[in-house]
Design a protein around this motif. Structure first.
Motif, PDB file in Angstrom:
ATOM      1  N   ASN A  18     -18.943  14.449   2.733  1.00 33.49           N
ATOM      2  CA  ASN A  18     -20.212  14.953   2.316  1.00 33.49           C
ATOM      3  C   ASN A  18     -20.844  14.531   0.838  1.00 33.49           C
ATOM      4  OD1 ASN A  18     -20.645  17.245   4.463  1.00 33.49           O
ATOM      5  ND2 ASN A  18     -19.253  18.423   3.155  1.00 33.49           N
ATOM      6  N   ALA A  19     -21.983  14.488   0.645  1.00 35.00           N
ATOM      7  CA  ALA A  19     -22.434  13.929  -0.718  1.00 35.00           C
ATOM      8  C   ALA A  19     -22.320  14.948  -1.784  1.00 35.00           C
ATOM      9  CB  ALA A  19     -23.989  13.692  -0.475  1.00 35.00           C
ATOM     10  N   ASP A  20     -22.565  14.533  -2.966  1.00 30.96           N
ATOM     11  CA  ASP A  20     -22.374  15.502  -3.936  1.00 30.96           C
ATOM     12  C   ASP A  20     -23.667  16.299  -4.078  1.00 30.96           C
ATOM     13  OD1 ASP A  20     -21.622  16.543  -6.724  1.00 30.96           O
ATOM     14  OD2 ASP A  20     -22.641  14.706  -7.841  1.00 30.96           O
ATOM     15  N   PRO A  21     -23.360  17.608  -4.240  1.00 28.38           N
ATOM     16  CA  PRO A  21     -24.329  18.552  -4.294  1.00 28.38           C
ATOM     17  C   PRO A  21     -25.329  18.461  -5.609  1.00 28.38           C
ATOM     18  CG  PRO A  21     -22.350  19.807  -3.575  1.00 28.38           C
ATOM     19  CD  PRO A  21     -21.960  18.424  -3.955  1.00 28.38           C
ATOM     20  N   LYS A  22     -24.660  18.093  -6.337  1.00 27.21           N
ATOM     21  CA  LYS A  22     -25.533  17.971  -7.802  1.00 27.21           C
ATOM     22  C   LYS A  22     -26.442  17.046  -7.634  1.00 27.21           C
ATOM     23  CE  LYS A  22     -22.360  20.258 -10.924  1.00 27.21           C
ATOM     24  NZ  LYS A  22     -21.310  20.091 -12.141  1.00 27.21           N
ATOM     25  N   ALA A  23     -25.852  15.669  -7.087  1.00 23.54           N
ATOM     26  CA  ALA A  23     -26.793  14.535  -6.985  1.00 23.54           C
ATOM     27  C   ALA A  23     -27.944  14.714  -5.943  1.00 23.54           C
ATOM     28  CB  ALA A  23     -25.959  13.342  -6.374  1.00 23.54           C
ATOM     29  N   LEU A  24     -27.574  15.611  -4.904  1.00 23.49           N
ATOM     30  CA  LEU A  24     -28.462  16.163  -4.084  1.00 23.49           C
ATOM     31  C   LEU A  24     -29.782  16.762  -4.572  1.00 23.49           C
ATOM     32  CD1 LEU A  24     -26.571  16.791  -0.811  1.00 23.49           C
ATOM     33  CD2 LEU A  24     -28.006  15.145  -0.923  1.00 23.49           C
ATOM     34  N   GLU A  25     -29.528  17.801  -5.509  1.00 21.64           N
ATOM     35  CA  GLU A  25     -30.198  18.703  -6.144  1.00 21.64           C
ATOM     36  C   GLU A  25     -31.034  17.894  -7.156  1.00 21.64           C
ATOM     37  OE1 GLU A  25     -29.948  22.568  -8.986  1.00 21.64           O
ATOM     38  OE2 GLU A  25     -28.450  22.106  -7.692  1.00 21.64           O
ATOM     39  N   ALA A  26     -30.595  16.822  -7.683  1.00 22.76           N
ATOM     40  CA  ALA A  26     -31.364  16.000  -8.678  1.00 22.76           C
ATOM     41  C   ALA A  26     -32.182  14.994  -8.112  1.00 22.76           C
ATOM     42  CB  ALA A  26     -30.333  15.655  -9.680  1.00 22.76           C
ATOM     43  N   ALA A  27     -32.116  14.635  -6.795  1.00 20.13           N
ATOM     44  CA  ALA A  27     -32.556  13.579  -6.164  1.00 20.13           C
ATOM     45  C   ALA A  27     -34.170  13.696  -6.002  1.00 20.13           C
ATOM     46  CB  ALA A  27     -31.945  13.508  -4.706  1.00 20.13           C
ATOM     47  N   THR A  28     -34.891  12.596  -6.350  1.00 23.18           N
ATOM     48  CA  THR A  28     -36.251  12.236  -6.183  1.00 23.18           C
ATOM     49  C   THR A  28     -36.940  11.718  -4.906  1.00 23.18           C
ATOM     50  OG1 THR A  28     -36.269  10.590  -7.823  1.00 23.18           O
ATOM     51  CG2 THR A  28     -36.547  12.648  -8.713  1.00 23.18           C
ATOM     52  N   SER A  29     -35.869  11.288  -4.312  1.00 21.65           N
ATOM     53  CA  SER A  29     -36.202  10.377  -3.187  1.00 21.65           C
ATOM     54  C   SER A  29     -35.171  10.940  -2.121  1.00 21.65           C
ATOM     55  CB  SER A  29     -36.154   8.842  -3.213  1.00 21.65           C
ATOM     56  OG  SER A  29     -34.828   8.504  -3.681  1.00 21.65           O
TER      57      SER A  29
END
Length: 549
Positions: free
Chosen positions: A294-305
């Protein structure tokens, strides 16, 4: 884009077994690494840690400090094919990630545990569970890593097998399930009883010693009846002990093993090459193959694309950097980033993207590393360990990928317990000092802390153990020609804090606030009693424990 065939990737991932050997110092990790390589026929003669009984220096130990002290500091990756006896089809591909054994280097060991799918925990038959063994077991369990337990050095006088099993159950609440039980007490290692899923011995494997244990020990196989006639009471004692454990429920269950509730148990002597191929066979048969992530939940939350929230092993290529090492080749000032392939097929020369920075780069120089021996790798699959040479500004925990963006969770940091100020002996070397500091910090040799009071010229090194400081200083001198001085400072406890709490903490006696390279605010305390007093007096202060305390 890679032209990877999903069916090929799935088949290759299925035959991979990626694991680490972890233990307390001197439990025999490097010797076992050699023995495993010997049984896979990738070396013709096993060595042992430098200076022991005049045998060869271990091929997985390569730094000068390792050779001088007989310990493993930097982790190396060994890859080889292996087919268990009677195995049909393609052989298994083994990725063995060697780990530093000295307590001072457990932060590096922790990073390795982020890159493997299982762990072999080596326990000294005479000493049982030791402090680092206990800590690493807990780290494995916290991460959900299945553990195969190996009681090593059974050729030497030690404790009883039932006593060792009982200690493991009580100390770490992990139930060992015997697969290969010793015939003969510690110091009188005759062979192994193969234990079936009913807890009964259905075969006796008798070993014959070889000169110095440098070659594979011959094995003879006997039925239980033949074993009883040959070994008498010694065989009967072994089978009774195994049956006693089975009656208590200590039999192998694959689901419980994968859930880290139970641990297959093997007795061995890596030095004599007794029980070694049984370890390899068990890894192939029971350890899990690489899986998606799974991807990092924090990175997913901060993603702009657009960004993937998961990658299966057959998806586009992705990998995680778990170790960055410089100075592995004295002839070249290069950096080697050890990367674990998470998904897809890696092809040398492919253009990939560094998730944290967004920069893309070519992977022209991709290597497999066996000690100091390097060879070019053209293709790699999930579970494989690849060394990327001078591949951008990669740091432990970074994600690299092809296709749509993905970013995995960052690498946790261990709680440091030792702190020293580092400064260059000569002010004229400040430029080289700063460059060396940045590089070695990015590799995770130590954690670097700074604040305005001490300035950039006097950073604080933070480490799990003091030997990491020696490595830092030695590499600065050898690789960057910078002599340094390391002065102790009166702190022994670290906590993560916030800007709001930091402003008040800075007013407290016996506390100093620093910024770590990753931007975290770190409060250092003179001792645990000072920390306890401040926590009691100021319960509103944010003082978070760091990993592995």
């Amino acid at each position: 884009m890679s032209n990877a065939n999903p069916d090929t990737t799935a088949a290759e991932a299925h035959r991979r077994r990626t694991f680490a050997v972890i233990a307390h110092p001197d439990a025999g990790k490097s010797t076992l690494t050699e023995a495993l390589a010997l049984h896979a026929h990738i070396i013709s003669e096993a060595g042992a840690t430098h200076g022991k009984a005049g045998r060869k220096a271990t091929v997985s130990d390569w730094m000068e400090m390792e050779k001088d002290r007989g310990i493993s500091i930097a982790s190396s990756a060994l890859q080889f094919e292996y087919a268990p006896e009677g195995h049909e089809g393609e052989p298994f591909m083994i990725n063995l990630v060697d780990t530093p054994g000295h307590a001072d280097f457990s932060e590096d060991t922790y990073r390795v545990l982020m890159a493997v799918d299982a762990a072999v925990m080596l326990i000294d038959a005479a000493k049982g569970l030791e402090p680092q063994t206990l800590q690493l077991f807990r780290v494995c369990k916290a991460r959900g890593l299945p553990i195969i337990t190996v009681i090593n050095k059974w050729d030497r006088v030690g404790r009883t097998p039932l006593e060792l099993v009982d200690e493991i159950v009580k100390e770490i609440e992990l139930q060992p399930t015997p697969l290969f039980w010793p015939v003969g007490e510690a110091g009188d290692f005759r062979g192994l009883a193969r234990i079936n899923n009913d807890g009964e011995a259905d075969e006796y494997i008798h070993f014959t010693r070889t000169a110095g244990g440098s070659t594979i020990a011959p094995e003879d196989f006997y039925t239980p009846e033949e074993a009883a006639a040959r070994e008498g009471d010694v065989w009967e004692n072994a089978t009774e002990e195994a049956e006693l454990l089975a009656a208590d429920g200590a039999v192998h269950d694959q689901e419980l093993f994968l859930n880290c509730t139970t641990s297959p148990l093997i007795f061995a002597s890596a030095m004599l090459n007794f029980g070694v191929h049984q370890i390899l066979d068990t890894l192939c048969q029971l350890a899990p193959a690489p899986a998606g992530r799974n991807a990092d939940p924090k990175a997913l939350e901060a993603a702009t694309s657009a960004m993937d929230d998961h990658r299966d092993t057959t998806d586009d290529f992705s990998g995680v950097v778990f170790k960055v090492q410089a100075g592995m080749d004295k002839n070249h000032r290069d950096t080697l980033a050890f990367m674990r392939v998470v998904s897809g097929e890696f092809d040398r020369g492919m253009q990939i993207t560094h998730s944290q920075s967004g920069r893309s780069f070519s992977t022209k120089y991709a290597l497999t590393v066996f000690g100091r021996t390097r060879s070019t790798v053209e293709t790699a699959f999930p579970g494989d360990i690849v060394g990327l040479v001078n591949a951008g500004s990669l740091a432990p925990g970074d994600t690299i990928f092809e296709g749509r963006k993905v970013q995995y969770a960052p690498m946790p940091k261990f709680a440091p317990e030792h702190f020293r100020i580092l400064r260059a002996k000569s002010l004229g070397k400040y430029k080289q000092f700063r460059k060396a500091l940045e590089q070695l910090d990015s590799e995770g040799v130590v954690q670097i802390l700074k604040n305005d009071i001490r300035g950039d010229a006097n950073p604080v090194m933070a480490a799990v153990g003091p030997m990491q400081f020696e490595v830092m200083q030695a590499r600065m001198e050898v690789e960057y020609n910078v002599e340094t001085i390391a002065d102790p400072i009166p702190y022994s406890v670290a906590r993560r804090t916030t800007a709001e709490s930091a402003s008040e903490l800075a007013k407290q006696r016996g506390v100093e606030i620093f910024t770590r390279t990753d931007g975290e605010l770190i409060a250092l305390f003179s001792d645990k009693w000072r920390l306890s007093f401040i926590e009691k007096e100021h319960p509103d202060f944010v003082l978070d424990s760091l990993v592995a305390e």
